[in-house]
Design a protein around this motif. Sequence first.
Motif, mmCIF file in Angstrom:
data_model
loop_
_atom_site.group_PDB
_atom_site.id
_atom_site.type_symbol
_atom_site.label_atom_id
_atom_site.label_comp_id
_atom_site.label_asym_id
_atom_site.label_seq_id
_atom_site.Cartn_x
_atom_site.Cartn_y
_atom_site.Cartn_z
ATOM 1 N N PHE A 1 48.926 42.848 30.684
ATOM 2 C CA PHE A 1 48.556 41.645 31.435
ATOM 3 C C PHE A 1 49.349 40.414 30.976
ATOM 4 O O PHE A 1 49.000 39.290 31.327
ATOM 5 C CB PHE A 1 47.055 41.374 31.288
ATOM 6 N N LYS B 1 50.298 37.893 33.693
ATOM 7 C CA LYS B 1 49.261 37.379 34.585
ATOM 8 C C LYS B 1 48.881 35.954 34.189
ATOM 9 O O LYS B 1 49.051 35.535 33.053
ATOM 10 C CB LYS B 1 48.023 38.275 34.535
ATOM 11 N N LEU C 1 42.587 36.757 36.306
ATOM 12 C CA LEU C 1 41.803 37.493 35.317
ATOM 13 C C LEU C 1 40.314 37.251 35.516
ATOM 14 O O LEU C 1 39.894 36.202 35.997
ATOM 15 C CB LEU C 1 42.197 37.058 33.899
#
Length: 264
Positions: A126, A129, A134
């Motif tokens: 992640f 991101k 999230l």
Amino acid sequence: MIEIRGLRKTFTGQDGGAVEALHDVDLDVRRNEFLTVLGPSGCGKTTLLKAVAGLIPWDGGDIVIDGEPVRGPGPDRSMVFQNFALLPWATVLDNVAFGLRMRGVGRAEREERARELIGMVGLSGFETKRPGELSGGMQQRVGIARALAVRPQVLLMDEPFGAVDEQTRRLLQEELLSIWEEHRLTVVFITHSMEEAVLLGDRVVLMSARPGQIAEIVPIPLERPRSNDVGALERSSRYVEITAYLWDRLRDMHEEHRPAKAAR
């Protein structure tokens, strides 16, 4: 490790009058201790934590960490907030590395450290991101990784799991226990949850209703490590007895400060 003596803090209320948040708070936090702080809403828990972090001034008393008076924020302390406080435009990698960048750490070193911590909190993959992509629990993992990236001596946590759902909260509690068991930081953890205070803490500091004072410090005689089988711990008679005792104390505080009913 942390010595607090005679700490006092007064705010100006909405009506212009003085509101005393903390009154003569005395508290010692031991090195490598996980200390949880519990008390009625508005009792000054967050004010106390922000003072230790050096984020707000106070009116009287002293805060000393390892013999050095607190005069403001310092590299020895990191704080994790309830509302995540992430940079919304930055990636997970950049959020975790932010504190290191502010301290002048080179890009290669700070990204290596950030990737290590992202993996530790279970967010590998992640890195690119942004917070808006999230879940709340994942955002708080980023906040914890960011706080740990600068290798603080003291980790200050202000109801860090209060904004996530119950299932996520349980997972984050277990992850935090594992991280603490590995790194043994000095942690001061604010919570409204009696169960959370007992599950995580070596001692529970019980604060009185405003103005906040230390009403009692309750030792938690539960064996560590605790992350291996949280369920069994929570079913133990000691755990049940301590949480029930804390609830009784908090309920008594609420009763003492409830306005008396008018006579009919």
